[in-house]
Design an enzyme around this catalytic site. Structure first.
Site, PDB file in Angstrom:
ATOM      1  NE  ARG A   1      -3.789   1.842   2.781  1.00  0.00           N
ATOM      2  CZ  ARG A   1      -4.395   2.171   3.898  1.00  0.00           C
ATOM      3  NH1 ARG A   1      -3.899   1.767   5.070  1.00  0.00           N
ATOM      4  NH2 ARG A   1      -5.497   2.892   3.897  1.00  0.00           N
TER       5      ARG A   1
ATOM      6  CG  ASN B   1      -5.078   3.614  -0.192  1.00  0.00           C
ATOM      7  OD1 ASN B   1      -5.131   2.746   0.668  1.00  0.00           O
ATOM      8  ND2 ASN B   1      -4.459   3.438  -1.340  1.00  0.00           N
ATOM      9  CB  SER B   2     -10.427   1.394   0.516  1.00  0.00           C
ATOM     10  OG  SER B   2     -11.275   2.100  -0.337  1.00  0.00           O
ATOM     11  CD  GLN B   3     -10.914  -0.654   7.808  1.00  0.00           C
ATOM     12  OE1 GLN B   3     -12.038  -0.265   7.488  1.00  0.00           O
ATOM     13  NE2 GLN B   3     -10.646  -1.143   8.988  1.00  0.00           N
ATOM     14  N   PRO B   4      -7.404  -1.424   4.331  1.00  0.00           N
ATOM     15  CG  PRO B   4      -5.096  -1.499   4.653  1.00  0.00           C
ATOM     16  CD  PRO B   4      -6.310  -0.707   5.013  1.00  0.00           C
TER      17      PRO B   4
END
Length: 209
Positions: free
Chosen positions: A29, A55-58
């Site tokens: 990421r 940037n989305s939560q993993p």
């Protein structure tokens, strides 16, 4: 999801989880974040990338990829590609025998995401500007899988129409993560798609929907 497959989702297996884990390992990421946010790359939370986007939560991304069930050789559409991270992850899952098209509506993020993706080692994946007043990429479809990383208000039937018969879309709609499977002829109209819910999530709004 921890190996348990929610109702309506394909059964998870060790191979599917391993392929998603391998994609995460291949595409860290960190390199898809603005310099000022990279220190927090390992935090399991959405991170700002500018212009009101994240940037989305993993963990959320992993859940979505498991629901999407991408296989090598598939053609995949990534709507709301942003930083290019999900497009790169999808590229790892399709492999060079497949292809991934990421679309992004924010011009500055198109440049940012495409630049990130260009160094990701997945030349079969690309990120382009979304067409004005058009959701997805109907001229380049149909697609085996569609991932949408922004919250829609109502099921976007124009994207269901861009799936092949039997294709799958994962999209957050009005707070709930949906898995949408298009039927096969003669039941292949968007209204006949099989839609299942898989938990509550938060996302930035889907622009242009």
């Amino acid at each position: 999801m921890d190996g348990a497959s929610p109702d309506g989702a394909p059964p998870e297996d060790a191979d599917a989880r391993a392929r998603v884990d391998a994609a995460f390992a291949a595409q860290p990421r960190t390199r898809f974040l603005p310099p000022g946010s990279r220190y927090a790359a390992d935090v399991d939370a959405p991170l700002q990338i500018g212009y009101g986007q994240t940037n989305s939560q993993p963990r959320t991304v992993r859940d979505m990829l498991l629901l999407l069930d991408v296989e090598p050789g598939m053609r995949v559409l990534d709507v709301g590609a942003g930083s290019g991270w999900t497009t790169a992850l999808l590229g790892e899952l399709t492999g060079p025998s497949g292809s991934v098209l990421g679309t992004e509506i924010v011009p500055a993020l198109v440049d940012f995401g495409a630049g990130n993706l260009g160094g990701a080692g997945v030349p079969w994946a690309r990120l382009v500007a979304a067409q004005p007043d058009t959701l997805g990429a109907p001229a380049e479809g149909p697609f085996d899988r569609i991932l949408v990383s922004a919250m829609a208000h109502g099921l976007p039937t124009s994207l269901v129409e861009q799936l092949v018969p039997g294709g799958v879309m994962v999209v957050p709609v009005d707070g709930t993560m949906l898995r949408v499977e298009r039927g096969r002829a003669p039941l292949d109209a968007p209204a006949d798609a099989v839609v299942t819910g898989h938990g509550e999530y938060r996302f930035v709004p889907l622009l242009g929907s």
